[in-house]
Write an enzyme that holds these catalytic residues in place. Structure first.
Site, mmCIF file in Angstrom:
data_model
loop_
_atom_site.group_PDB
_atom_site.id
_atom_site.type_symbol
_atom_site.label_atom_id
_atom_site.label_comp_id
_atom_site.label_asym_id
_atom_site.label_seq_id
_atom_site.Cartn_x
_atom_site.Cartn_y
_atom_site.Cartn_z
ATOM 1 N N ARG B 224 0.867 -1.179 0.000
ATOM 2 C CA ARG B 224 0.000 0.000 0.000
ATOM 3 C C ARG B 224 0.904 1.229 0.000
ATOM 4 O O ARG B 224 1.969 1.226 0.635
ATOM 5 C CB ARG B 224 -0.873 0.012 1.257
ATOM 6 C CG ARG B 224 -2.101 -0.887 1.193
ATOM 7 C CD ARG B 224 -3.167 -0.348 0.226
ATOM 8 N NE ARG B 224 -4.356 -1.181 0.164
ATOM 9 C CZ ARG B 224 -4.549 -2.137 -0.736
ATOM 10 N NH1 ARG B 224 -3.620 -2.417 -1.636
ATOM 11 N NH2 ARG B 224 -5.684 -2.823 -0.740
ATOM 12 N N GLU B 253 -3.847 7.868 -4.996
ATOM 13 C CA GLU B 253 -4.093 7.251 -6.302
ATOM 14 C C GLU B 253 -5.401 7.785 -6.868
ATOM 15 O O GLU B 253 -6.384 7.887 -6.131
ATOM 16 C CB GLU B 253 -4.169 5.730 -6.157
ATOM 17 C CG GLU B 253 -2.857 5.136 -5.643
ATOM 18 C CD GLU B 253 -2.912 3.613 -5.470
ATOM 19 O OE1 GLU B 253 -3.956 3.006 -5.793
ATOM 20 O OE2 GLU B 253 -1.920 3.035 -5.020
ATOM 21 N N HIS B 272 -1.020 0.845 -9.914
ATOM 22 C CA HIS B 272 -1.686 -0.137 -9.037
ATOM 23 C C HIS B 272 -2.303 -1.265 -9.873
ATOM 24 O O HIS B 272 -3.534 -1.459 -9.857
ATOM 25 C CB HIS B 272 -2.767 0.555 -8.183
ATOM 26 C CG HIS B 272 -3.126 -0.241 -6.953
ATOM 27 N ND1 HIS B 272 -3.451 0.318 -5.758
ATOM 28 C CD2 HIS B 272 -3.198 -1.592 -6.747
ATOM 29 C CE1 HIS B 272 -3.719 -0.618 -4.864
ATOM 30 N NE2 HIS B 272 -3.571 -1.797 -5.446
#
Lengths: 315, 315
Positions: B224, B253, B272
């Protein structure tokens, strides 16, 4: 035994050659002086393995080296009929490049599966764009070339969960013969060329073979450039017969700046570096010194090339 | 049993949800309607795992879902004290992402070892420039996070010949405890962050830890974003405390176009995507349907998150 003359065809210095001081008379040659010095040498070390000078300079008859060693896996750059028919023993650098090249192929396969070139391009454009990528475990590879490099590639791809078939010149346990090649190509997700360049393999990856691959297939060449008909590969990529390719070896090296290959879609071009990990020149130098010990002691040499076939035969 | 209400927090359609027709009353919510609909739901499916709406909308008391499933490995985006202290069961997508993320880490490690970003840049400039690269076999990795994802990463790196240590919250067979972390970081060639985001792990990769890594070390984050103090990483790369890094997850993000992170030297940024291989949404959907069968039958659920710790405990 008189002190033998070791002639080194070099472009860059060879590490640790000084260890032979007193045991060999070391001379150096470049492409312009090779023909003149070759007849007086007992041993030729082809350290500059990018040169094709040996083919031109090799003496038709008369005195010539009894042993030629090339600091490369392939011998296509030096082999000529006169050398092939002579009694001169040729050895190569078998073994040094296996693991590095296998890792390099894994790097290319994973980079293509994970769409890394697009990620880097988008990063350059400061653009965050999520995409789905490919899982390599469970996909199928076909590795063409069953020498130590091809086998190391197969081991590494298998370790990533890729079902991998090896194709060699002759079928044997764990290796398919040429008769299985087209069937294996037609179902492969990854096709890897790692064969030596011989009359049998020159141009083997042509329009016909790219045409039989899956539209999702990706092709990697770490063998020799002329295994591939480059114009046919460019067409296969442009017309999307296959999804991608990576060439670490080219028919003409270095690739000219004005070559259209640089810009073919979904093609990665790298400068013949797959085997060249940090310390590789030291390893090549150490390998030659070890072979020299055997040669000086009159023992059989390792890595002896079958000059007619163009590679070291074996498993 | 009356037909339960399944509330789906979704941004994109969920494959195969139609299979529950007649067995659940399916309602949909977005960030604006979640708070209103949550009290009437028996089950909440957090299909839009990028949303932080659950934290805001979770009812302090009164009726609430008995079960929350998130289609993600991490649960940091939905966890709040009220949910943690409630009797609601939380499950996650443990298992779906393990192999894809492990492959993605291998892709990044090999791409950095083989200097693939430079190769692609030089190709764009039509420049053939040979470089030596790194052999990964025999190097050392430290993987932080000993859940199924961390363990899959360790297996994959080991398969490439990399000596790999796993670090978890508690020491056990094959897993180092936090007390070994700094010693392992100091000698690692590759440091991989694959831990859940908890109070213990937030900001754990900071200037102090980058400072103790080798100048040749490379860092990868697939856990993360907030595991990393991004400004500290940018400084570590700019000052060459470490040789390179790759972030697939970021603190914010999508990463803003004007973020200076896009241009930090030797940093690869990807959106991601490490776990998201083709078919991943189908797999996530199938996993939820399987869990729903257990839940509807009153059987114990798999993948139950320890809400205080923030992950599914176990080997």
């Amino acid at each position: 035994m008189t002190t033998p003359t070791l002639l080194v065809l070099d472009a860059e210095p060879l590490p640790r050659l000084g260890r032979l001081t007193g045991r060999a008379r070391i001379e150096h040659a470049d492409e312009t002086t090779l023909a003149e010095r070759l007849p007086h040498a007992d041993v030729l070390l082809v350290w500059d393995f990018t040169s094709h000078a040996v083919r031109q300079a090799w003496p038709g008859d008369g005195p010539r080296p009894r042993w030629v060693h090339t600091a490369s896996a392939g011998v296509d750059h030096l082999m000529c009929p006169e050398l092939a028919e002579s009694e001169t023993v040729v050895t190569n650098a078998r073994g040094v490049f296996d693991q590095p090249i296998a890792e390099y192929v894994a790097a290319l396969v994973l980079a293509m599966a994970k769409d890394l070139p697009t990620t880097l391009r988008l990063q350059g454009e400061r653009t965050w764009r999520h995409r789905e990528s490919l899982r390599v475990a469970g996909t199928r590879a076909c590795v063409v070339g069953s020498g130590p490099i091809g086998r190391a590639i197969a081991r590494t791809l298998k370790a990533l969960g890729i079902t991998t078939a090896l194709v060699g010149r002759t079928a044997r346990t764990g290796v398919h013969g040429p008769g299985d090649l087209d069937r294996l190509l037609a179902r492969a997700d990854w096709v890897v060329a790692a064969a030596p360049l011989t009359d049998d393999t020159r141009g083997m990856f042509d329009a016909r073979r790219f045409g039989m691959m899956q539209p999702s297939a990706r092709f990697v060449n770490v063998g020799r450039g002329p295994l591939v008909v480059e114009d046919d590969l460019a067409e296969a990529l442009t017309r999307r017969w296959i999804a991608g390719a990576a060439l670490d070896v080219l028919s003409h090296e270095p690739l000219a700046a004005d070559s259209p290959l640089w810009r073919v879609p979904n093609l990665i071009i790298s400068p013949h570096m797959s085997g060249d990990t940090i310390g590789w020149r030291d390893e090549l130098g150490a390998q030659f010194l070890e072979l020299f010990e055997s040669w000086a002691a009159g023992e059989p040499l390792a890595n002896v090339v079958d000059k007619k076939r163009g590679y070291v035969p074996g498993h």
